[in-house]
Scaffold this motif. Structure first.
Motif, PDB file in Angstrom:
ATOM      1  N   LEU A  58       0.838  -1.195   0.000  1.00 28.36           N
ATOM      2  CA  LEU A  58       0.000   0.000   0.000  1.00 28.36           C
ATOM      3  C   LEU A  58       0.877   1.251   0.000  1.00 28.36           C
ATOM      4  N   ARG A  59       1.912   1.230   0.819  1.00 26.37           N
ATOM      5  CA  ARG A  59       2.833   2.377   0.920  1.00 26.37           C
ATOM      6  C   ARG A  59       3.554   2.618  -0.408  1.00 26.37           C
ATOM      7  N   GLN A  60       3.977   1.541  -1.086  1.00 25.04           N
ATOM      8  CA  GLN A  60       4.658   1.690  -2.378  1.00 25.04           C
ATOM      9  C   GLN A  60       3.718   2.286  -3.426  1.00 25.04           C
ATOM     10  N   LEU A  61       2.490   1.771  -3.481  1.00 21.51           N
ATOM     11  CA  LEU A  61       1.527   2.300  -4.452  1.00 21.51           C
ATOM     12  C   LEU A  61       1.215   3.755  -4.144  1.00 21.51           C
ATOM     13  N   SER A  62       1.135   4.075  -2.870  1.00 22.41           N
ATOM     14  CA  SER A  62       0.884   5.446  -2.459  1.00 22.41           C
ATOM     15  C   SER A  62       1.946   6.389  -3.030  1.00 22.41           C
ATOM     16  N   LYS A  63       3.199   5.966  -2.940  1.00 22.43           N
ATOM     17  CA  LYS A  63       4.300   6.788  -3.479  1.00 22.43           C
ATOM     18  C   LYS A  63       4.261   6.840  -5.005  1.00 22.43           C
TER      19      LYS A  63
END
Length: 166
Positions: A58-63
């Motif tokens: 989720l954090r990677q997609l957010s970035k």
């Protein structure tokens, strides 16, 4: 009874039940709200599936998408319905078609057709009205040919009125 307390009447002198009308309006509004909520859940689940299959956190997609982590989480849980712009950013982050997300979110209708329909829709030299007329004619020919092939494939003899009678 004051004038404002009297029930409304239709053009035929019959009383109008505003409570029933309001109840009907509220029922329709509730159905629309439920549909929008379902779309939000569907798009969120779809994004989560795509993210999982791409093995992106989720954090990677957010970035990658330039969307805040909490907001993306809310989208995936169906608590928020993202705009077309946000969906486009998410699609870029997932490296999938933005159109696929638009269709899933109910922003864009599913395109039916094939190469002919796609070519007509893509032609910038035609107006929207001309495109629709061409597509209508094309579909009518397809329906006609489909009906003829069904009749030709059956055991029914098709009589041509211009053939001589034997």
């Amino acid at each position: 009874m004051s004038e404002t307390d009297q029930p409304s009447q239709d053009g035929h002198g019959r009383a109008i039940n505003h409570h029933g009308i309001n109840a009907g309006i509220n029922e329709v509004a509730d159905k629309v709200a439920d549909t929008v909520a379902d779309l939000g859940r569907d798009i969120g689940e779809y994004i989560k599936q795509q993210r999982s299959s791409a093995k992106i956190s989720l954090r990677q997609l957010s970035k990658l998408a330039g969307v805040s982590n909490p907001y993306l989480s809310q989208i995936e849980r169906g608590l928020r319905k993202p705009s077309a712009e946000i969906l486009q950013q998410i699609a870029k982050g997932l490296r999938i078609s933005a159109e696929a997300l638009y269709v899933r979110a109910g922003i864009l209708d599913v395109a039916h057709g094939g190469p002919v329909v796609d070519a007509v829709r893509a032609d910038d030299a035609l107006t929207e009205r001309q495109k629709q007329i061409l597509l209508d004619v094309y579909e009518s020919f397809r329906r006609e040919n489909s009906t003829q092939s069904t009749v030709e494939g059956s055991d029914v003899d098709v009589v041509n009125p211009t053939d001589p009678v034997i």
